[in-house]
Each structure stands twice: as structure tokens, then as C-alpha cells.
Design a protein around this motif. Structure first.
Motif, PDB file in Angstrom:
ATOM      1  N   ASN A 201      31.128 -43.802 -82.767  1.00 32.46           N
ATOM      2  CA  ASN A 201      31.932 -42.652 -83.191  1.00 32.46           C
ATOM      3  C   ASN A 201      31.889 -41.494 -82.205  1.00 32.46           C
ATOM      4  O   ASN A 201      32.879 -40.785 -82.022  1.00 32.46           O
ATOM      5  N   GLY A 202      30.748 -41.305 -81.544  1.00 26.80           N
ATOM      6  CA  GLY A 202      30.680 -40.267 -80.524  1.00 26.80           C
ATOM      7  C   GLY A 202      31.539 -40.584 -79.317  1.00 26.80           C
ATOM      8  O   GLY A 202      32.243 -39.714 -78.788  1.00 26.80           O
ATOM      9  N   ASP A 203      31.493 -41.835 -78.878  1.00 24.95           N
ATOM     10  CA  ASP A 203      32.306 -42.249 -77.724  1.00 24.95           C
ATOM     11  C   ASP A 203      33.795 -42.139 -78.042  1.00 24.95           C
ATOM     12  O   ASP A 203      34.594 -41.725 -77.193  1.00 24.95           O
ATOM     13  N   VAL A 204      34.166 -42.525 -79.267  1.00 26.41           N
ATOM     14  CA  VAL A 204      35.570 -42.421 -79.667  1.00 26.41           C
ATOM     15  C   VAL A 204      36.008 -40.964 -79.669  1.00 26.41           C
ATOM     16  O   VAL A 204      37.080 -40.609 -79.151  1.00 26.41           O
ATOM     17  N   THR A 205      35.172 -40.093 -80.228  1.00 26.74           N
ATOM     18  CA  THR A 205      35.507 -38.674 -80.278  1.00 26.74           C
ATOM     19  C   THR A 205      35.659 -38.102 -78.873  1.00 26.74           C
ATOM     20  O   THR A 205      36.598 -37.344 -78.591  1.00 26.74           O
ATOM     21  N   ARG A 206      34.762 -38.477 -77.997  1.00 25.66           N
ATOM     22  CA  ARG A 206      34.814 -37.998 -76.612  1.00 25.66           C
ATOM     23  C   ARG A 206      36.106 -38.450 -75.930  1.00 25.66           C
ATOM     24  O   ARG A 206      36.806 -37.648 -75.285  1.00 25.66           O
ATOM     25  N   GLU A 227      30.190 -32.052 -69.460  1.00 21.05           N
ATOM     26  CA  GLU A 227      29.172 -31.171 -70.042  1.00 21.05           C
ATOM     27  C   GLU A 227      28.918 -31.361 -71.538  1.00 21.05           C
ATOM     28  O   GLU A 227      27.830 -31.028 -72.011  1.00 21.05           O
ATOM     29  N   VAL A 228      29.899 -31.835 -72.288  1.00 24.94           N
ATOM     30  CA  VAL A 228      29.755 -31.869 -73.750  1.00 24.94           C
ATOM     31  C   VAL A 228      29.074 -33.161 -74.189  1.00 24.94           C
ATOM     32  O   VAL A 228      29.407 -34.246 -73.718  1.00 24.94           O
ATOM     33  N   SER A 229      28.119 -33.038 -75.129  1.00 21.25           N
ATOM     34  CA  SER A 229      27.418 -34.196 -75.675  1.00 21.25           C
ATOM     35  C   SER A 229      28.125 -34.690 -76.932  1.00 21.25           C
ATOM     36  O   SER A 229      28.512 -33.889 -77.791  1.00 21.25           O
ATOM     37  N   PHE A 230      28.272 -36.016 -77.040  1.00 23.34           N
ATOM     38  CA  PHE A 230      28.903 -36.657 -78.199  1.00 23.34           C
ATOM     39  C   PHE A 230      27.980 -37.784 -78.679  1.00 23.34           C
ATOM     40  O   PHE A 230      28.249 -38.960 -78.432  1.00 23.34           O
ATOM     41  N   PRO A 231      26.882 -37.484 -79.338  1.00 15.96           N
ATOM     42  CA  PRO A 231      25.953 -38.549 -79.735  1.00 15.96           C
ATOM     43  C   PRO A 231      26.583 -39.504 -80.750  1.00 15.96           C
ATOM     44  O   PRO A 231      27.231 -39.074 -81.711  1.00 15.96           O
ATOM     45  N   ASN A 232      26.421 -40.795 -80.503  1.00 11.34           N
ATOM     46  CA  ASN A 232      26.834 -41.786 -81.492  1.00 11.34           C
ATOM     47  C   ASN A 232      25.859 -41.780 -82.663  1.00 11.34           C
ATOM     48  O   ASN A 232      24.673 -41.463 -82.498  1.00 11.34           O
ATOM     49  N   ALA A 233      26.338 -42.136 -83.835  1.00 15.73           N
ATOM     50  CA  ALA A 233      25.475 -42.149 -85.014  1.00 15.73           C
ATOM     51  C   ALA A 233      25.966 -43.186 -86.012  1.00 15.73           C
ATOM     52  O   ALA A 233      27.160 -43.492 -86.079  1.00 15.73           O
ATOM     53  N   MET A 234      25.035 -43.708 -86.784  1.00 10.94           N
ATOM     54  CA  MET A 234      25.345 -44.577 -87.910  1.00 10.94           C
ATOM     55  C   MET A 234      24.927 -43.848 -89.180  1.00 10.94           C
ATOM     56  O   MET A 234      23.807 -43.372 -89.293  1.00 10.94           O
ATOM     57  N   GLU A 273      21.778 -41.145 -81.867  1.00 11.54           N
ATOM     58  CA  GLU A 273      21.361 -41.088 -80.465  1.00 11.54           C
ATOM     59  C   GLU A 273      20.937 -39.664 -80.135  1.00 11.54           C
ATOM     60  O   GLU A 273      21.648 -38.700 -80.446  1.00 11.54           O
ATOM     61  N   ASP A 274      19.795 -39.534 -79.494  1.00 12.11           N
ATOM     62  CA  ASP A 274      19.204 -38.205 -79.269  1.00 12.11           C
ATOM     63  C   ASP A 274      19.796 -37.562 -78.016  1.00 12.11           C
ATOM     64  O   ASP A 274      19.138 -37.444 -76.974  1.00 12.11           O
ATOM     65  N   ARG A 275      21.057 -37.138 -78.129  1.00 13.74           N
ATOM     66  CA  ARG A 275      21.754 -36.497 -77.004  1.00 13.74           C
ATOM     67  C   ARG A 275      22.445 -35.228 -77.512  1.00 13.74           C
ATOM     68  O   ARG A 275      23.597 -35.261 -77.941  1.00 13.74           O
ATOM     69  N   PHE A 276      21.726 -34.108 -77.491  1.00 11.06           N
ATOM     70  CA  PHE A 276      22.238 -32.834 -77.977  1.00 11.06           C
ATOM     71  C   PHE A 276      22.056 -31.777 -76.883  1.00 11.06           C
ATOM     72  O   PHE A 276      20.980 -31.655 -76.296  1.00 11.06           O
ATOM     73  N   GLN A 289      16.591 -41.243 -88.125  1.00 12.07           N
ATOM     74  CA  GLN A 289      15.984 -41.985 -87.022  1.00 12.07           C
ATOM     75  C   GLN A 289      16.743 -41.683 -85.735  1.00 12.07           C
ATOM     76  O   GLN A 289      17.956 -41.883 -85.668  1.00 12.07           O
ATOM     77  N   PHE A 290      16.034 -41.176 -84.716  1.00 12.06           N
ATOM     78  CA  PHE A 290      16.638 -40.945 -83.412  1.00 12.06           C
ATOM     79  C   PHE A 290      16.328 -42.132 -82.511  1.00 12.06           C
ATOM     80  O   PHE A 290      15.175 -42.579 -82.419  1.00 12.06           O
ATOM     81  N   VAL A 291      17.368 -42.661 -81.843  1.00 14.07           N
ATOM     82  CA  VAL A 291      17.217 -43.856 -81.014  1.00 14.07           C
ATOM     83  C   VAL A 291      17.980 -43.658 -79.708  1.00 14.07           C
ATOM     84  O   VAL A 291      18.884 -42.827 -79.622  1.00 14.07           O
ATOM     85  N   PRO A 292      17.629 -44.425 -78.657  1.00 11.54           N
ATOM     86  CA  PRO A 292      18.381 -44.334 -77.404  1.00 11.54           C
ATOM     87  C   PRO A 292      19.788 -44.900 -77.514  1.00 11.54           C
ATOM     88  O   PRO A 292      20.712 -44.420 -76.859  1.00 11.54           O
ATOM     89  N   ASP A 293      19.982 -45.948 -78.353  1.00  8.30           N
ATOM     90  CA  ASP A 293      21.280 -46.618 -78.458  1.00  8.30           C
ATOM     91  C   ASP A 293      21.489 -47.040 -79.911  1.00  8.30           C
ATOM     92  O   ASP A 293      20.742 -47.858 -80.453  1.00  8.30           O
TER      93      ASP A 293
END
Length: 500
Positions: A201-206, A227-234, A273-276, A289-293
Motif C-alpha cells: 500500500n505504501g508503494d502504491v501510494t507513492r 524525500e517522502v517516506s511511504f511505509p508499507n503496512a498490513m 515497515e519501519d520507514r518514517f 510489529q515493525f519489520v524490514p519488509d
């Protein structure tokens, strides 16, 4: 039995509520607004707002209050109710044993309506204290073609926003305008956090936001991309539509007047995903839960839970059921769902570290069967064109590539064809059909199914599925059976039993 003294839900009455109502453990007067959220529906209020309320109560970190945003006139009712309740609402957690846990959520601090004053919303997003702008705008709200992933520039609202960037109608216009303010002021951008049921969802939004921004300002688009972070999440928590009986329960049994509470199941899950870019609440301290992927986790959830909902929603609706728990209590439907998960979904899932798939699937059956949730099939079938394309078709495509099983999915899509054509169940009772593509699908579904059926030619939903002869053959067989002039009350059960 004497009647209860009914109290309105507001800040002044919080300390006077019954002991069996959990209330915020922090001073709401001290809460700062660190999050702006677009799309304050039931799910946001049962999930992200709940996690944030829990986090602030657990840690005392009060920097992360949430300013809700609605963009359309239809959001005014929510704004007015929350405003009159000091932005408080009751979360009714319904357990499978019948117990109801009532909790007042205090993490919302304000609600702005974009259609009244777009600039106020833009300025709030751009404000220094805003660290995160989050979204629950449903799959359809992202305005992209699921088959190609490309942004839909033919949308009249998009054309309006490109011509009038100072007064946007859609969320993309608001985000770009606020980010432009940040860029021109030389400030770090806020994080954009999708909380919708969309894979990546973050990649789609980006992707869609950059595509939109590029039409307005190429330099700004490059800055957003860089510059903008779009973390994916479930995200996961079953949240049915609030009913009048829920409101009456609070009034008559608890003595609490809440004009728009939220009901949900006990289970919840959030993998992020912990990208903020400007920090974030430590939601992991209260169960996230924060995860790399996040990819394997969201794939599991979307293809098991969300697709499972769609499967039961379509088949159950045609059979005459009204809620998801009715379907699961029917042994034939429960067996159908189990076989769908075991034989069609599980073989194409990626490895899942730390997840017991058998236990997860058993939990899904238990959650779907919760008799106190009463999740309406009409809600589950809402925007089915987006849901089928996102939740179900990718599993079919992967099974076709690996020569796996797909007949249960073919039956589900055939059922959707009947649903789209008739707008009624198999007994002739009208069904509520709410889908942006309803008219187009209605016409296509009513055309003969010989050869390549017209219904499957909607490439934005089905992609290349019509090219696969085996799938088309099974689909046509099921469609012919559904439309046949036979005893309608037994038809659905008969078809289900055939595929067991």
C-alpha cells in the motif's frame, strides 16, 4: 428495574462513566496533534486510532493525537457527531463468547472538512507538528487501474484538481499541496502512511502520488520521490458497520449516549515497515510489529482473510445469507472456504517467518464465525471490482502459472457474474450492489457466456485471464449452472458440493 441515567459522551462526563467502561488514562488537554488522518471510518477508529490511544495511555507520550479529515459532503455527519462528543467515541469489542468490552477512545483531537475549506486541511497537513499523514480511503480511493497499476487521469475529479490545485477534491491534490508548502519552506516532509487493504500500500501510494505530482510540478515530483517516506503496512481487524442496535445497547445497558460508536472483533494486527521521516509512535509497545519488509505478511492476509471474505460474500449472498457468521456456520460453506485456503492460496504464499499458517487459518474461521460481530455481506461485497482484482485474481494467475488449483476461484467469479447481472440472490430477493463499475459489469454480465465471456474482458479486473482456456472453461460451466432454470433454493448448495 429502574432505568439508567443516560449520559452524553463528552470530556466533562468521562470520569462519571460506569466502571465497566474503559476511559483514556491520559490528560486529553495535553495531547498534541502529530497525525492527520484522511478517511475517519469504522476501521480507522477500531485500528490505528485504537493503537494510538493505547500507546498514549501506556507511555504518556502525548505528541501523537490524530486530526481527522473528511473531503466530501458525505463526511459531514461524522464531523458533526465527533465534534459534539469532543471527538470521543466508544469502541465496542465483541468477543465470541458474547462478552462486550466497551472502551472510550480519546486519540482524536479534531475533524476538518475539506469541502468547506480546502486550505485549512492543506495547512494542517503542512504544519510543523504534523509528522504523519495517514489514509484509509478504501481500494477505490486510490484511483488506479489494478491490472496496470497506473493512475487514472480520466477521472473528472482529477482533471478538476489539476486545473484548480488550490481547491482539490481528491486526497492526492491535498497531499501535493501540503508537501509543496513543506518543500518551499525547506522543511522535512511528513510521512504518508496508507492503512488500506492493498498489497504494498505504501508503494502504491507513492507511485500514484508521484504520477499526479508530475503533472503539476516535475521538480516537486522528484522531491517527493526522493524525500517522502511511504511505509508499507498490513492491517487487520474485522469492523462491521455500526447498527442502531449497537447505539441502543450503549444507551439502555450502559447508560451512555454515543451517536456513532464502532464495533469490532477482539483480534487485531498491524505489521509496518519501519520507514518514517519524522519519527513515529512506538506502536510496537502496544502490539504492533515493525519489520524490514511487510510483503509476506500482507500477501498472507490479503489472499486468505480478504479473499476469504470475498469468496463467502459472493457465494453467501447468492444463497440468501446476510452475514459472514451465517456462512461459516453452514458446514458446506466452511468446507469450501477451508479448501480454498488450503488448496488454492497456501501453495502460492511466500515463506512466512514466525507464522503458523495452520493456526492462522483456523483463527480466520473462528473470527468469521463470531456470532456477535454480524459482519454484513453487503459490506463485504462493497466495491467488489477493486476487491476481486486485488484479493482474488493474483492467486488465480499464480496458480495458472504453476498449474495449480483454481476451480473454487472460478466459481466465486462466476457467482459474482450472476450477482452483477441479477442484483438478486438465487431466490430472487434484491441485493444491494454498491460498486463504481456496477453499471458496466451489469451489462457485461448479462451477455451470453459462450466462448470468451464479456464479463471477463474487463482488463482492469481480470488482466489476461480470458487467454487461459482451462479457467474460461470452468468459469463458463459454473455460469451456465448458476443461470440455469433449476430449483434455485438447492442450486448453490449443489454447486458447492460438486467442488468439495
Amino acid at each position: 428495574m429502574p432505568s439508567l441515567n443516560v449520559m452524553a459522551l463528552n470530556d466533562n462526563n468521562l470520569k462519571s462513566l460506569p466502571n465497566n467502561v474503559i476511559v483514556p488514562e491520559y490528560d486529553r488537554k495535553l495531547v498534541k496533534t502529530g497525525i492527520v488522518h484522511v478517511g475517519v471510518g469504522g476501521f480507522h477508529r477500531s485500528h490505528q486510532a485504537f493503537y494510538t490511544d493505547e500507546y498514549m495511555g501506556h507511555t504518556g507520550d502525548l505528541r501523537w493525537g490524530i486530526c481527522g479529515v473528511g473531503l466530501r459532503e458525505a463526511d459531514r455527519k461524522m464531523k458533526d457527531i465527533l465534534e459534539n462528543q469532543d471527538y470521543l467515541y466508544t469502541l465496542m469489542v465483541k468477543h465470541s463468547d458474547g462478552r462486550i468490552e466497551n472502551r472510550v477512545i480519546g486519540s482524536l483531537t479534531n475533524f476538518l472538512l475539506g469541502c468547506d475549506n480546502p486550505q485549512v486541511v492543506i495547512d494542517k497537513m503542512a504544519a510543523d507538528e504534523t509528522k504523519i499523514v495517514s489514509l484509509t480511503i478504501t481500494e477505490a480511493g486510490y484511483n488506479y487501474n489494478p491490472a496496470t497499476g497506473e493512475f487514472n487521469f480520466d477521472n473528472p475529479d482529477v482533471k478538476h484538481d489539476l486545473a484548480h490545485p488550490e481547491a482539490p477534491r481528491l486526497v492526492f491534490g491535498y497531499l501535493v499541496a501540503a508537501l509543496k508548502q513543506r518543500k518551499e519552506a525547506g522543511k522535512v516532509p511528513f510521512t504518508i502512511q496508507s492503512c488500506d487493504n492493498i498489497q504494498h500500500n505504501g508503494d502504491v501510494t507513492r507511485k500514484i502520488l508521484v504520477a499526479y505530482a508530475r503533472e503539476l510540478d516535475a521538480d516537486l515530483a522528484l522531491w517527493i520521490e526522493r524525500e517522502v517516506s511511504f511505509p508499507n503496512a498490513m492491517v487487520d481487524r474485522i469492523t462491521p458497520v455500526t447498527t442502531p442496535s449497537d447505539i441502543e445497547y450503549l444507551r439502555s445497558e450502559i447508560g451512555l449516549e454515543d451517536k456513532w460508536p464502532v464495533t469490532c472483533e477482539k483480534f487485531l494486527q498491524w505489521v509496518i515497515e519501519d520507514r518514517f521521516s519524522q519519527g513515529r509512535p512506538d506502536w510496537d509497545k502496544v502490539g504492533a510489529q515493525f519489520v524490514p519488509d511487510v510483503t509476506p505478511y500482507e500477501t498472507m492476509k490479503i489472499r486468505l482473510l480478504n479473499a476469504g471474505h470475498t469468496v463467502l460474500g459472493m457465494l453467501g449472498s447468492l444463497h440468501g445469507y446476510k452475514t459472514i457468521d451465517e456462512c461459516v456456520r453452514d458446514p458446506v460453506f466452511a468446507e469450501f472456504l477451508t479448501k480454498f485456503m488450503d488448496e488454492e492460496v497456501t501453495p502460492v504464499l511466500p515463506p512466512l517467518e514466525g507464522i503458523d499458517l495452520s493456526a492462522y487459518k483456523s483463527t480466520l474461521l473462528e473470527r468469521f464465525g463470531n456470532p456477535n460481530i454480524k459482519d454484513a455481506l453487503s459490506r463485504i461485497c462493497l466495491d467488489s471490482s477493486s476487491k476481486v482484482a486485488t484479493f482474488l485474481v493474483p492467486t488465480v494467475v499464480e496458480n495458472l502459472k504453476r498449474k495449480g488449483e483454481f476451480r473454487l476461484s472460478a466459481l466465486t467469479i462466476a457467482a459474482w457474474c450472476y450477482y452483477s447481472a441479477m442484483h438478486a440472490d438465487q431466490a430472487g430477493n434484491a441485493l444491494e450492489v454498491n460498486d463504481a463499475m456496477a453499471d458496466e459489469l451489469h451489462e457485461l454480465a448479462r451477455q451470453p457466456s459462450e466462448g470468451i465471456p464479456a464479463f471477463l474482458t474487463v482488463s482492469s479486473i481480470f488482466g489476461d485471464l480470458p487467454k487461459h482456456e482451462g479457467f474460461v472453461a470452468d468459469y463458463n460451466s459454473f455460469v451456465d449452472g448458476l443461470f440455469a432454470n433449476v430449483e434455485v433454493k438447492s442450486l448453490m448448495q449443489s454447486v458447492l458440493q460438486v467442488v468439495q
